[in-house]
Write a protein that holds these residues in place. Structure first.
Motif, short mmCIF file in Angstrom:
data_model
loop_
_atom_site.label_atom_id
_atom_site.label_comp_id
_atom_site.label_asym_id
_atom_site.label_seq_id
_atom_site.Cartn_x
_atom_site.Cartn_y
_atom_site.Cartn_z
N LYS A 267 -8.04 -3.56 -1.35
CA LYS A 267 -7.24 -3.72 -2.57
C LYS A 267 -7.90 -4.76 -3.45
O LYS A 267 -8.71 -5.56 -2.97
N PRO A 268 -7.59 -4.77 -4.75
CA PRO A 268 -8.23 -5.71 -5.67
C PRO A 268 -8.10 -7.16 -5.18
O PRO A 268 -7.05 -7.57 -4.68
N ASN A 269 -9.20 -7.88 -5.33
CA ASN A 269 -9.23 -9.28 -4.94
C ASN A 269 -10.35 -9.95 -5.72
O ASN A 269 -11.15 -9.29 -6.36
N ASP A 270 -10.43 -11.28 -5.65
CA ASP A 270 -11.45 -11.98 -6.42
C ASP A 270 -12.71 -12.28 -5.63
O ASP A 270 -13.65 -12.85 -6.15
N PRO B 33 1.07 4.95 -1.43
CA PRO B 33 2.29 4.51 -0.74
C PRO B 33 1.93 3.73 0.53
O PRO B 33 0.96 4.04 1.20
N ASN B 34 2.71 2.71 0.82
CA ASN B 34 2.57 1.87 2.01
C ASN B 34 1.28 1.05 2.05
O ASN B 34 0.87 0.59 3.11
N SER B 35 0.65 0.83 0.90
CA SER B 35 -0.62 0.11 0.88
C SER B 35 -0.48 -1.36 1.28
O SER B 35 -1.48 -2.04 1.49
N GLU B 36 0.75 -1.83 1.46
CA GLU B 36 0.93 -3.22 1.89
C GLU B 36 0.35 -3.46 3.29
O GLU B 36 0.09 -4.61 3.66
N VAL B 37 0.11 -2.42 4.08
CA VAL B 37 -0.49 -2.59 5.41
C VAL B 37 -2.01 -2.72 5.34
O VAL B 37 -2.66 -3.03 6.34
N VAL B 38 -2.58 -2.49 4.15
CA VAL B 38 -4.03 -2.55 3.97
C VAL B 38 -4.43 -3.94 3.45
O VAL B 38 -3.81 -4.46 2.52
N SER B 39 -5.45 -4.52 4.06
CA SER B 39 -5.94 -5.83 3.62
C SER B 39 -6.73 -5.69 2.33
O SER B 39 -7.23 -4.62 1.99
N ARG B 40 -6.84 -6.80 1.63
CA ARG B 40 -7.63 -6.78 0.39
C ARG B 40 -9.09 -6.46 0.69
O ARG B 40 -9.74 -5.72 -0.03
N ILE B 41 -9.62 -7.04 1.75
CA ILE B 41 -10.96 -6.70 2.24
C ILE B 41 -10.73 -6.09 3.62
O ILE B 41 -10.55 -6.81 4.60
N HIS B 42 -10.68 -4.77 3.71
CA HIS B 42 -10.23 -4.11 4.92
C HIS B 42 -11.37 -3.52 5.76
O HIS B 42 -11.52 -3.85 6.93
N ALA B 43 -12.15 -2.63 5.17
CA ALA B 43 -13.21 -1.94 5.93
C ALA B 43 -14.38 -1.65 5.01
O ALA B 43 -14.25 -1.63 3.79
#
Length: 162
Positions: free
Chosen positions: A80-83, A95-105
């Motif tokens: 997800k977007p991050n700096d 939907p449900n993207s709250e379970v995904v980290s900003r820097i995930h994979a």
């Protein structure tokens, strides 16, 4: 063994750069020699992005949305977007993207293959319902199911395209 069955070996010394011998005098140790020069680069071909890019996509299971994996990249960031490291594949709108980290994979391209690696996400990455431990990677095959986070809430199918 006769001479006609022996393969001819090229003279590598003729193609190598001439050796340069450097010396140094170290107080208390005398004269030391520098390490030999590296071998010519043509003996060790570099691995790089393939000449023909691999075209692949992720199909979001919950919405059937198709996301192309950007061709010609060595590393594709998912999150997800991050700096710190902006994602190449942004899942914030799903939907449900709250379970995904900003820097995930990350998806990495090596030769003619894609590999996925969890880069320390909070809720994990799962390949075909098996946890992918941070730092480990999995070679993606068409049909692989990639779940970002627990509960199979944000899930993709990996597919090759033409």
């Amino acid at each position: 063994m006769n001479s006609s069955s022996v393969a001819e070996v090229p003279d590598l010394a003729a193609t190598a750069a001439p050796a340069v011998e450097l010396t140094a005098t170290v107080p208390g140790r005398g004269t030391t020699l520098s390490p030999p020069p590296p071998p010519p680069p043509h003996l060790f071909p570099a691995t790089a992005v393939p000449a023909t890019p691999i075209y692949a996509k992720l199909i979001h299971v919950q919405t059937r949305t198709e996301l192309n994996i950007p061709p010609g990249r060595v590393v594709v960031h998912i999150g997800k977007p991050n700096d710190r490291i902006p994602p190449d594949i942004d899942v914030a709108g799903f939907p449900n993207s709250e379970v995904v980290s900003r820097i995930h994979a990350d998806i990495r391209v090596e030769g003619n293959a894609h590999y996925i690696e969890d880069v320390g996400s909070a809720n994990g990455t799962y390949i075909n319902n098996t946890a992918l431990y941070p730092g480990n990677r999995h070679r993606l095959e068409p049909g692989d199911r990639i779940a970002l986070g627990k509960g199979d809430l944000v899930t993709f199918i990996y597919e090759l395209t033409s």
